[in-house]
Design a protein around this motif. Structure first.
Motif, short mmCIF file in Angstrom:
data_model
loop_
_atom_site.label_atom_id
_atom_site.label_comp_id
_atom_site.label_asym_id
_atom_site.label_seq_id
_atom_site.Cartn_x
_atom_site.Cartn_y
_atom_site.Cartn_z
N THR A 78 -33.57 10.67 45.50
CA THR A 78 -33.57 9.34 44.88
C THR A 78 -33.57 8.25 45.96
O THR A 78 -34.56 7.55 46.14
N HIS A 101 -21.50 14.79 45.10
CA HIS A 101 -22.66 15.69 45.18
C HIS A 101 -22.18 17.10 45.47
O HIS A 101 -21.35 17.31 46.36
N SER A 156 -12.07 10.47 35.00
CA SER A 156 -13.42 11.04 34.94
C SER A 156 -14.00 11.07 36.35
O SER A 156 -13.49 10.43 37.26
N SER A 198 -30.21 7.95 40.63
CA SER A 198 -30.14 8.90 39.52
C SER A 198 -29.75 8.20 38.22
O SER A 198 -29.11 7.15 38.22
N PRO A 222 -19.10 0.81 36.45
CA PRO A 222 -19.13 -0.41 37.25
C PRO A 222 -20.50 -0.74 37.82
O PRO A 222 -20.74 -1.86 38.21
N GLY A 223 -21.41 0.23 37.85
CA GLY A 223 -22.77 -0.07 38.27
C GLY A 223 -23.45 -1.06 37.36
O GLY A 223 -24.53 -1.57 37.66
O1 TXA Z 1 -29.26 8.53 43.13
C1 TXA Z 1 -28.05 8.36 43.25
O2 TXA Z 1 -27.26 8.54 42.33
C2 TXA Z 1 -27.54 7.94 44.65
C3 TXA Z 1 -27.81 9.06 45.62
C4 TXA Z 1 -27.25 8.78 47.01
O3 TXA Z 1 -27.32 10.27 45.11
N1 TXA Z 1 -26.14 7.63 44.58
C5 TXA Z 1 -25.67 6.52 43.94
O4 TXA Z 1 -24.31 6.44 43.95
O5 TXA Z 1 -26.38 5.70 43.41
P1 TXA Z 1 -23.54 5.11 43.66
O6 TXA Z 1 -22.12 5.42 44.04
O7 TXA Z 1 -24.20 3.96 44.35
O8 TXA Z 1 -23.61 4.92 42.12
C6 TXA Z 1 -22.56 5.36 41.29
C7 TXA Z 1 -22.84 5.03 39.86
C8 TXA Z 1 -22.34 3.64 39.57
O9 TXA Z 1 -23.12 3.06 38.54
C9 TXA Z 1 -20.92 3.94 39.10
O10 TXA Z 1 -20.36 2.93 38.40
C10 TXA Z 1 -21.16 5.20 38.28
O11 TXA Z 1 -22.12 5.92 39.02
N2 TXA Z 1 -19.95 6.02 38.19
C11 TXA Z 1 -19.40 6.76 39.16
N3 TXA Z 1 -18.29 7.36 38.71
C12 TXA Z 1 -18.13 7.00 37.44
C13 TXA Z 1 -17.17 7.28 36.43
N4 TXA Z 1 -16.13 8.07 36.67
N5 TXA Z 1 -17.33 6.73 35.21
C14 TXA Z 1 -18.39 5.93 34.95
N6 TXA Z 1 -19.33 5.62 35.86
C15 TXA Z 1 -19.21 6.14 37.08
#
Ligand code: TXA
Ligand code: MG
Length: 321
Positions: A30, A62, A113, A177, A221-222
């Motif tokens: 990604t 991961h 989670s 992703s 939070p994304g």
């Molecule tokens: O493609 C991808 O997913 C990339 C590559 C490096 O693998 N990683 C990525 O990770 O985009 P990050 O940390 O930038 O995005 C994390 C996303 C965010 O929208 C965050 O809020 C959501 O996943 N997220 C993570 N843990 C969560 C949880 N426990 N509950 C709800 N949303 C969660």
């Protein structure tokens, strides 16, 4: 220069660094990830600090296969179906953390989670196997900036701050992703991404509920309004650029590429557009224009995720806490 070509030797060096608690940037299918040992709270904290990321933003963990995911989280029947269909691949599942999982609490920002995925990239998989640890890896960009699709993008954001950047060439998808909450019977789309929602719906034979985006109480939070932000202001739904503006174009009707015009896909191919999106925004941002005019992109398939990123990039600054 911390960028090295990913080989068996450099992956072994990266694994050793990760086991010692250092951070390593690595390619996935990604975007490039900023990886740290997900069981090491200090390494996870270093990820937040290095990115300048708000602490309540949990990270994706991961793992090399579904069996490893099982060690850290409860796979519901729904999660199992999704994992069978899409892992390895650009689908992240939000699952209930398993009691006794060695994952640091910080990795899920204190939530019960955890978001897990199995990347479909030979370098990422080799690194996970060599490290023998789950790796927390958000996109390897400073918080609020564009996600990196090339090793050079990571270097542009962090310089010498990261010990090692494994170079595996440009990423295939160029878009993060897709994130699905799979804790219940009903799948919830938390973040549109590289796997189109329609593809998931077709596999499940069931519609995906779209999570409400609320900047005050984000489920994921994304979803914070301003998350993916170039320096320039974005003017969406533009037909053409005004004097002084750069143009992010799309489709066959658009003007040809020039110094300040980049076409995401002259043939109107959404997959090509997704792969080019962040690199194009970065390149136009480097022209130091005040505004990037953005032509409309159709909202189906990967267009949903592309438009989601564009809307966030266009959102008023300061709404990302
Ligand atoms: O493609 C991808 O997913 C990339 C590559 C490096 O693998 N990683 C990525 O990770 O985009 P990050 O940390 O930038 O995005 C994390 C996303 C965010 O929208 C965050 O809020 C959501 O996943 N997220 C993570 N843990 C969560 C949880 N426990 N509950 C709800 N949303 C969660
Ligand atoms: Mg990111």
């Amino acid at each position: 220069m911390p960028i090295v070509k990913a080989t068996e030797e450099t992956i072994a060096v990266a694994a050793k660094l990760l086991r010692e608690g250092a951070l390593v940037a690595f390619p996935t299918e990604t975007v490039y990830g900023l990886g740290g040992d997900a069981t090491n709270g200090r390494a996870v904290a270093a990820i937040f600090a290095t990115k300048g990321r708000p602490q309540f933003n949990p990270l994706i963990v991961h793992v090399p296969d579904a069996a490893h995911a099982e060690a850290h989280a409860e796979l519901t029947p729904l999660a199992r179906r999704l994992a069978d269909a899409f892992w390895p691949g650009p689908l992240t599942l939000v699952l209930t953390r398993r009691d006794g999982s060695p994952l640091s609490d910080l990795v899920s920002a204190g939530l019960d989670s955890v978001a897990i995925r199995v990347p479909d990239h030979p370098v990422a998989l080799a690194l996970l196997r060599a490290t023998q640890r789950p790796l927390a890896a958000p996109s390897a960009n400073r918080s609020g900036r564009l996600s990196p699709t090339r090793a050079a993008h990571v270097y542009a954001d962090f310089g010498e701050v990261i010990a090692l950047i494994l170079d595996g060439g440009p990423t295939a998808h160029g878009l993060e992703s897709t994130v699905i909450d799979a804790r219940g019977d009903e799948p919830v789309l938390l973040r549109p991404g590289a796997v189109p929602a329609e593809t998931i719906e077709a596999v499940l034979g069931q519609p995906l509920r779209r999570a409400e985006a609320s900047p005050d109480a984000p489920t994921s939070p994304g979803q914070l309004a301003s998350h993916y932000a170039p320096r320039a202001h974005l003017r969406l739904d533009a037909k053409t650029a005004q004097p002084g503006e750069a143009l992010l174009a799309f489709g066959p009707e658009a003007p040809a590429d020039g110094k300040r015009t980049i076409n995401l896909s002259p043939t109107g191919d959404l997959i090509e557009a997704a792969a080019n999106l962040f690199a194009a925004l970065r390149a136009l941002d480097d022209e130091h224009v005040a505004t990037i005019a953005v032509m409309p992109v159709p909202d189906h398939g990967l267009g949903e995720a592309i438009n989601d990123r564009l809307r966030r990039a266009a959102a008023p600054r300061g709404s990302s806490k």
